[in-house]
Design a protein around this motif. Structure first.
Motif, PDB file in Angstrom:
ATOM      1  N   CYS A 142       0.863  -1.092   0.219  1.00  0.00           N
ATOM      2  CA  CYS A 142      -0.092  -0.022  -0.014  1.00  0.00           C
ATOM      3  C   CYS A 142       0.773   1.320  -0.151  1.00  0.00           C
ATOM      4  N   GLU A 143       0.339   2.236  -0.942  1.00  0.00           N
ATOM      5  CA  GLU A 143       1.161   3.379  -0.975  1.00  0.00           C
ATOM      6  C   GLU A 143       0.311   4.524  -0.537  1.00  0.00           C
ATOM      7  N   HIS A 144      -0.772   4.154   0.129  1.00  0.00           N
ATOM      8  CA  HIS A 144      -1.428   5.676   0.540  1.00  0.00           C
ATOM      9  C   HIS A 144      -1.127   6.005   2.083  1.00  0.00           C
ATOM     10  N   GLN A 145      -1.302   7.162   2.387  1.00  0.00           N
ATOM     11  CA  GLN A 145      -0.993   7.681   3.716  1.00  0.00           C
ATOM     12  C   GLN A 145      -2.186   8.140   4.350  1.00  0.00           C
ATOM     13  N   HIS A 198      -1.437   4.194   5.660  1.00  0.00           N
ATOM     14  CA  HIS A 198      -1.534   3.100   5.251  1.00  0.00           C
ATOM     15  C   HIS A 198      -2.563   2.137   5.485  1.00  0.00           C
ATOM     16  N   CYS A 199      -3.221   1.584   4.288  1.00  0.00           N
ATOM     17  CA  CYS A 199      -4.447   0.821   4.603  1.00  0.00           C
ATOM     18  C   CYS A 199      -4.084  -0.351   5.462  1.00  0.00           C
ATOM     19  N   HIS A 205      -8.303   1.026   0.666  1.00  0.00           N
ATOM     20  CA  HIS A 205      -8.598   1.588  -0.456  1.00  0.00           C
ATOM     21  C   HIS A 205      -9.143   0.576  -1.567  1.00  0.00           C
ATOM     22  N   CYS A 208      -6.955  -2.623  -1.642  1.00  0.00           N
ATOM     23  CA  CYS A 208      -5.589  -2.273  -1.746  1.00  0.00           C
ATOM     24  C   CYS A 208      -4.687  -3.276  -1.184  1.00  0.00           C
ATOM     25  N   ASN A 209      -5.328  -3.990   0.153  1.00  0.00           N
ATOM     26  CA  ASN A 209      -4.557  -4.935   0.663  1.00  0.00           C
ATOM     27  C   ASN A 209      -4.481  -6.340   0.154  1.00  0.00           C
TER      28      ASN A 209
END
Length: 62
Positions: A2-5, A7-8, A20, A34-35
């Motif tokens: 995951c590259e979201h901030q 993180h998922c 996500h 996303c995971n």
């Protein structure tokens, strides 16, 4: 992965469904998070390692 901030949540976390959305196919009844979790419209889940998680029982309103 995951590259979201922020993180998922990881796939084994209780809140894994909050990850996500990556792909959505309502005509087929599933979406990919996303995971790596695949969630089905009946609330069943498929883990990235291939294990299935049955749909959660829903409480009926009395």
């Amino acid at each position: 992965m995951c590259e979201h901030q922020p993180h998922c949540p990881p796939v084994h976390a209780p809140d894994r469904g909050a990850a996500h959305l990556v792909a959505f196919h309502p005509e087929q009844g599933w979406w990919l998070l996303c995971n790596g979790l695949v969630v089905f419209d009946d609330a069943g889940e498929l883990m990235p390692d291939g294990r299935s998680v049955p749909a959660r029982l829903r409480e009926r309103a009395a």
